[in-house]
Design a protein around this motif. Structure first.
Motif, PDB file in Angstrom:
ATOM      1  N   LEU A 184     -10.484  -7.121   8.348  1.00  0.00           N
ATOM      2  CA  LEU A 184      -9.617  -6.020   7.899  1.00  0.00           C
ATOM      3  C   LEU A 184      -8.217  -6.544   7.553  1.00  0.00           C
ATOM      4  O   LEU A 184      -7.637  -6.171   6.536  1.00  0.00           O
ATOM      5  CB  LEU A 184      -9.505  -4.943   8.979  1.00  0.00           C
ATOM      6  N   TYR A 185      -7.700  -7.426   8.425  1.00  0.00           N
ATOM      7  CA  TYR A 185      -6.391  -8.030   8.140  1.00  0.00           C
ATOM      8  C   TYR A 185      -6.440  -8.817   6.831  1.00  0.00           C
ATOM      9  O   TYR A 185      -5.563  -8.683   5.982  1.00  0.00           O
ATOM     10  CB  TYR A 185      -6.002  -8.996   9.263  1.00  0.00           C
ATOM     11  N   LEU A 186      -7.491  -9.659   6.681  1.00  0.00           N
ATOM     12  CA  LEU A 186      -7.589 -10.491   5.481  1.00  0.00           C
ATOM     13  C   LEU A 186      -7.778  -9.618   4.245  1.00  0.00           C
ATOM     14  O   LEU A 186      -7.219  -9.893   3.188  1.00  0.00           O
ATOM     15  CB  LEU A 186      -8.728 -11.507   5.622  1.00  0.00           C
ATOM     16  N   GLY A 187      -8.575  -8.538   4.385  1.00  0.00           N
ATOM     17  CA  GLY A 187      -8.788  -7.602   3.283  1.00  0.00           C
ATOM     18  C   GLY A 187      -7.481  -6.931   2.879  1.00  0.00           C
ATOM     19  O   GLY A 187      -7.174  -6.801   1.692  1.00  0.00           O
ATOM     20  N   TYR A 188      -6.678  -6.545   3.885  1.00  0.00           N
ATOM     21  CA  TYR A 188      -5.379  -5.912   3.613  1.00  0.00           C
ATOM     22  C   TYR A 188      -4.490  -6.870   2.820  1.00  0.00           C
ATOM     23  O   TYR A 188      -3.908  -6.494   1.802  1.00  0.00           O
ATOM     24  CB  TYR A 188      -4.688  -5.511   4.931  1.00  0.00           C
TER      25      TYR A 188
END
Lengths: 244, 68
Positions: free
Chosen positions: A135-139
């Motif tokens: 989720l962090y990397l996607g953000y």
């Protein structure tokens, strides 16, 4: 009061004053945490010396969830009230949260091998932490995917808010599903069930990780403010050049 | 000497404990260095742009004003 400091100029003035204090607090807390964690605390009666992994693993995991909550909160404020600083705070928080999530996964793996006999299991706690990293990397990827920074901010903020559902799943995964991971022993009903000798370094390290987060956050927000000024000046220059 | 190696051995678990502490240290220091470097680069770029716009050499105060 928060509205007052949502102004980038006022924020920068405040950041100038508090940053040295936060840096000092981080170093002192880290020094004390490492001293108590590695020298002045006894081994656990069950886990032996591997309990010392808890002093870095648990604060990393707490910060991974805390940073995501801060990220989702900032995104909500940026989307609803369009505060200029909220969007910058979200962008500044994401890499720090991703780093803490990565550290929680790696240190957990290094703790899992001697205690569980395996580096990794696909159970709810570990898998939901891995989802948090994605989720962090996607953000971060979505935020940088558009030529127009505002579109990037908006799309990534929606992703961050939808992904927030994962945070309570991580917290309660050890209660809801069967897992090798131990249940909560500090933040739980009825108070902590850890001996004070072990709780002290844990809390010192957690405090150190929190002030470290604030330290890096201030640096990264200042960078974002400067980058915003650069973009504005470049646009101004381009427009002047076009007119001329 | 034996006490030190005994301590580093961590009851046979030193091979798990020390790499974990080293990785945490490296990642936290690296993130700090990268963050500080990007702030420095952004401030320098802003300084150059400010100098270009004003046609004069900026002192420290002008850069701070530009940053704000």
């Amino acid at each position: 009061m928060f509205h007052r400091f949502a102004n980038p100029t006022r924020f920068l003035k405040l950041a100038d004053v508090i940053q040295p204090w936060i840096a000092g607090a981080t170093l002192v807390l880290l020094g004390a945490g490492l001293y108590f964690g590695l020298f002045a605390s006894p081994p656990d009666y069950q886990q032996g010396e591997t309990v010392r992994l808890m002093y870095i693993h648990v604060p990393s995991a707490w910060m991974a969830m805390f940073c995501y909550s801060a990220l989702a909160g900032s995104c909500a404020v940026a989307l609803i009230w369009k505060h200029p600083l909220a969007d910058l705070a979200a962008r500044a928080t994401a890499p720090i949260g991703a780093a803490f999530t990565f550290l929680a996964l790696v240190t957990g793996s290094l703790w899992g091998k001697p205690m569980w006999g395996t580096w990794w299991v696909w159970d709810a706690r570990l898998t939901s932490m891995l989802v948090l990293l994605f989720l962090y990397l996607g953000y971060i990827a979505l935020n940088n995917a558009f030529d127009d920074p505002q579109r990037g901010s908006k799309s990534s903020a929606i992703l961050a808010l939808v992904g927030f559902v994962n945070v309570p799943i991580i917290k309660f995964s050890v209660d809801w599903w069967n897992t090798l991971h131990q249940p909560a022993s500090v933040v739980k009903m009825g108070g902590p069930s850890i001996h004070a000798d072990i709780l002290l370094p844990l809390l010192l390290m957690a405090a150190a990780f929190t002030t470290y987060y604030l330290w890096v956050l201030l640096i990264r927000i200042r960078t974002e403010v400067a980058l915003g000024k650069i973009r504005a000046r470049q646009m101004q220059k381009a427009q002047t050049g076009y007119k001329g | 000497m034996e006490t030190i190696s005994q301590y580093l051995n961590m009851g046979g678990h030193g091979g798990f404990i020390w790499p974990a502490y080293i990785i945490v240290f490296v990642v936290m220091v690296a993130l700090m260095i990268v963050s500080r470097r990007s702030l420095k680069n952004a401030q320098e770029e802003l300084e150059t742009l400010t100098r270009g716009a004003d046609g004069r050499s900026p002192d420290r105060e002008t850069t701070r004003e530009a940053e704000q």
